[in-house]
Design a protein around this motif. Structure first.
Motif, PDB file in Angstrom:
ATOM      1  N   ASP A  61       0.835  -1.209   0.000  1.00 27.72           N
ATOM      2  CA  ASP A  61       0.000   0.000   0.000  1.00 27.72           C
ATOM      3  C   ASP A  61       0.870   1.260   0.000  1.00 27.72           C
ATOM      4  O   ASP A  61       0.636   2.193  -0.771  1.00 27.72           O
ATOM      5  CB  ASP A  61      -0.931  -0.004   1.216  1.00 27.72           C
ATOM      6  CG  ASP A  61      -1.775   1.244   1.285  1.00 27.72           C
ATOM      7  OD1 ASP A  61      -2.617   1.450   0.383  1.00 27.72           O
ATOM      8  OD2 ASP A  61      -1.587   2.034   2.237  1.00 27.72           O
ATOM      9  N   LEU A  62       1.886   1.277   0.856  1.00 29.28           N
ATOM     10  CA  LEU A  62       2.801   2.418   0.902  1.00 29.28           C
ATOM     11  C   LEU A  62       3.513   2.590  -0.431  1.00 29.28           C
ATOM     12  O   LEU A  62       3.592   3.700  -0.970  1.00 29.28           O
ATOM     13  CB  LEU A  62       3.824   2.219   2.019  1.00 29.28           C
ATOM     14  CG  LEU A  62       4.966   3.240   2.096  1.00 29.28           C
ATOM     15  CD1 LEU A  62       4.420   4.624   2.400  1.00 29.28           C
ATOM     16  CD2 LEU A  62       5.988   2.806   3.131  1.00 29.28           C
ATOM     17  N   TYR A  63       4.009   1.515  -0.982  1.00 32.06           N
ATOM     18  CA  TYR A  63       4.719   1.523  -2.261  1.00 32.06           C
ATOM     19  C   TYR A  63       3.814   2.055  -3.372  1.00 32.06           C
ATOM     20  O   TYR A  63       4.222   2.870  -4.196  1.00 32.06           O
ATOM     21  CB  TYR A  63       5.161   0.088  -2.558  1.00 32.06           C
ATOM     22  CG  TYR A  63       6.273  -0.053  -3.541  1.00 32.06           C
ATOM     23  CD1 TYR A  63       7.594   0.053  -3.150  1.00 32.06           C
ATOM     24  CD2 TYR A  63       6.006  -0.341  -4.868  1.00 32.06           C
ATOM     25  CE1 TYR A  63       8.628  -0.117  -4.051  1.00 32.06           C
ATOM     26  CE2 TYR A  63       7.035  -0.514  -5.781  1.00 32.06           C
ATOM     27  CZ  TYR A  63       8.336  -0.400  -5.359  1.00 32.06           C
ATOM     28  OH  TYR A  63       9.351  -0.560  -6.257  1.00 32.06           O
ATOM     29  N   ARG A  64       2.571   1.608  -3.375  1.00 27.44           N
ATOM     30  CA  ARG A  64       1.603   2.056  -4.379  1.00 27.44           C
ATOM     31  C   ARG A  64       1.306   3.553  -4.225  1.00 27.44           C
ATOM     32  O   ARG A  64       1.250   4.296  -5.198  1.00 27.44           O
ATOM     33  CB  ARG A  64       0.315   1.241  -4.244  1.00 27.44           C
ATOM     34  CG  ARG A  64      -0.699   1.502  -5.320  1.00 27.44           C
ATOM     35  CD  ARG A  64      -1.992   0.730  -5.085  1.00 27.44           C
ATOM     36  NE  ARG A  64      -1.821  -0.684  -4.825  1.00 27.44           N
ATOM     37  CZ  ARG A  64      -1.597  -1.606  -5.761  1.00 27.44           C
ATOM     38  NH1 ARG A  64      -1.470  -1.250  -7.012  1.00 27.44           N
ATOM     39  NH2 ARG A  64      -1.495  -2.873  -5.426  1.00 27.44           N
ATOM     40  N   ARG A  65       1.134   4.001  -2.973  1.00 27.69           N
ATOM     41  CA  ARG A  65       0.848   5.427  -2.732  1.00 27.69           C
ATOM     42  C   ARG A  65       2.004   6.311  -3.165  1.00 27.69           C
ATOM     43  O   ARG A  65       1.805   7.383  -3.733  1.00 27.69           O
ATOM     44  CB  ARG A  65       0.495   5.670  -1.268  1.00 27.69           C
ATOM     45  CG  ARG A  65      -0.935   5.247  -0.941  1.00 27.69           C
ATOM     46  CD  ARG A  65      -1.372   5.651   0.446  1.00 27.69           C
ATOM     47  NE  ARG A  65      -0.728   4.810   1.441  1.00 27.69           N
ATOM     48  CZ  ARG A  65      -0.039   5.266   2.480  1.00 27.69           C
ATOM     49  NH1 ARG A  65       0.093   6.552   2.687  1.00 27.69           N
ATOM     50  NH2 ARG A  65       0.518   4.444   3.335  1.00 27.69           N
ATOM     51  N   ILE A  66       3.239   5.887  -2.897  1.00 23.72           N
ATOM     52  CA  ILE A  66       4.414   6.658  -3.331  1.00 23.72           C
ATOM     53  C   ILE A  66       4.421   6.792  -4.849  1.00 23.72           C
ATOM     54  O   ILE A  66       4.680   7.863  -5.398  1.00 23.72           O
ATOM     55  CB  ILE A  66       5.717   6.001  -2.825  1.00 23.72           C
ATOM     56  CG1 ILE A  66       5.847   6.189  -1.324  1.00 23.72           C
ATOM     57  CG2 ILE A  66       6.930   6.572  -3.553  1.00 23.72           C
ATOM     58  CD1 ILE A  66       6.993   5.409  -0.694  1.00 23.72           C
ATOM     59  N   ASN A  67       4.112   5.706  -5.542  1.00 21.83           N
ATOM     60  CA  ASN A  67       4.153   5.713  -7.003  1.00 21.83           C
ATOM     61  C   ASN A  67       2.977   6.414  -7.654  1.00 21.83           C
ATOM     62  O   ASN A  67       3.052   6.762  -8.824  1.00 21.83           O
ATOM     63  CB  ASN A  67       4.264   4.275  -7.529  1.00 21.83           C
ATOM     64  CG  ASN A  67       5.674   3.775  -7.410  1.00 21.83           C
ATOM     65  OD1 ASN A  67       6.567   4.305  -8.043  1.00 21.83           O
ATOM     66  ND2 ASN A  67       5.879   2.800  -6.561  1.00 21.83           N
ATOM     67  N   SER A  68       1.905   6.645  -6.921  1.00 19.69           N
ATOM     68  CA  SER A  68       0.744   7.300  -7.518  1.00 19.69           C
ATOM     69  C   SER A  68       0.701   8.799  -7.230  1.00 19.69           C
ATOM     70  O   SER A  68      -0.232   9.484  -7.629  1.00 19.69           O
ATOM     71  CB  SER A  68      -0.548   6.641  -7.012  1.00 19.69           C
ATOM     72  OG  SER A  68      -0.717   6.905  -5.630  1.00 19.69           O
ATOM     73  N   GLN A  69       1.712   9.324  -6.550  1.00 20.81           N
ATOM     74  CA  GLN A  69       1.736  10.748  -6.227  1.00 20.81           C
ATOM     75  C   GLN A  69       1.999  11.592  -7.463  1.00 20.81           C
ATOM     76  O   GLN A  69       2.521  11.113  -8.462  1.00 20.81           O
ATOM     77  CB  GLN A  69       2.797  11.028  -5.167  1.00 20.81           C
ATOM     78  CG  GLN A  69       2.474  10.392  -3.841  1.00 20.81           C
ATOM     79  CD  GLN A  69       3.606  10.550  -2.848  1.00 20.81           C
ATOM     80  OE1 GLN A  69       4.730  10.882  -3.201  1.00 20.81           O
ATOM     81  NE2 GLN A  69       3.309  10.298  -1.595  1.00 20.81           N
ATOM     82  N   SER A  70       1.659  12.862  -7.341  1.00 22.51           N
ATOM     83  CA  SER A  70       1.916  13.789  -8.439  1.00 22.51           C
ATOM     84  C   SER A  70       3.417  13.912  -8.665  1.00 22.51           C
ATOM     85  O   SER A  70       4.218  13.607  -7.788  1.00 22.51           O
ATOM     86  CB  SER A  70       1.331  15.165  -8.104  1.00 22.51           C
ATOM     87  OG  SER A  70       2.053  15.742  -7.023  1.00 22.51           O
TER      88      SER A  70
END
Length: 179
Positions: A61-70
């Motif tokens: 989840d953390l990895y996905r959130r980092i990669n989906s940031q602007s």
């Protein structure tokens, strides 16, 4: 950090590993999210397939959130920090992140690339629980407790003492009796 996608900060408890990490983060303007992987199962860490579909774990989840940031947010260095004893069970799953592929491969077949300014950081006492394959992918920094000594530990403790008069008294006692 320029050569490797992952770094391992090794040293005994109280040696200053976290201080080294925090100093490097401050110098590079990085932010971190700390995970203690040994309190989680592999499914809680990386995710699991459920009757309702895929459910991310803490790390995925953390990895996905980092990669989906602007792009502007992603330009800042971000470090998922895995703090605690290293275990081959969960570290082996990160080999594809730590090698030149820079991709997290999940059990559901999904592959998430590592964003360019993300580095995986491990903090541990030793590297006994991991394979040579994993260790070879990491930049390693060893922090020796003997070099730190007792003064920074006492000072850190005193810096958080709420009463200033007591803090001054304790500091005097520490200088007199601890050495």
């Amino acid at each position: 950090l320029k050569l490797r996608h992952g770094s391992l900060i090794l040293g005994p408890p109280g040696s200053g590993k976290t201080a080294v990490r925090n100093t490097a983060m401050d110098a590079l303007g990085a932010s971190a999210a700390v995970i203690h992987p040994n309190v989680l199962t592999l499914e809680q860490l990386y995710g699991t397939q459920t009757a309702g579909g895929w459910r991310d774990g803490v790390f995925s989840d953390l990895y996905r959130r980092i990669n989906s940031q602007s792009d502007s947010t992603r330009a800042k260095q971000q470090w998922p920090v895995l703090d605690g004893p290293l275990d081959g069970g969960w570290t082996e799953n990160l080999n594809t992140v730590l090698d030149d592929n820079k991709k997290l491969c999940l059990a559901n077949g999904e592959i998430i690339p590592l964003s360019p300014n993300t580095r995986i950081v491990f903090e541990a006492v030793d590297a006994l629980g991991v394979s040579p394959r994993t260790v070879s992918r990491l930049g390693i920094v060893y922090v020796d407790a003997e070099l730190v000594g007792w003064k920074p530990l006492v000072q850190s403790w005193l810096d958080h003492w709420p009463d200033e008069i007591q803090r001054a008294q304790l500091e005097g006692l520490a200088q007199k009796y601890v050495p």
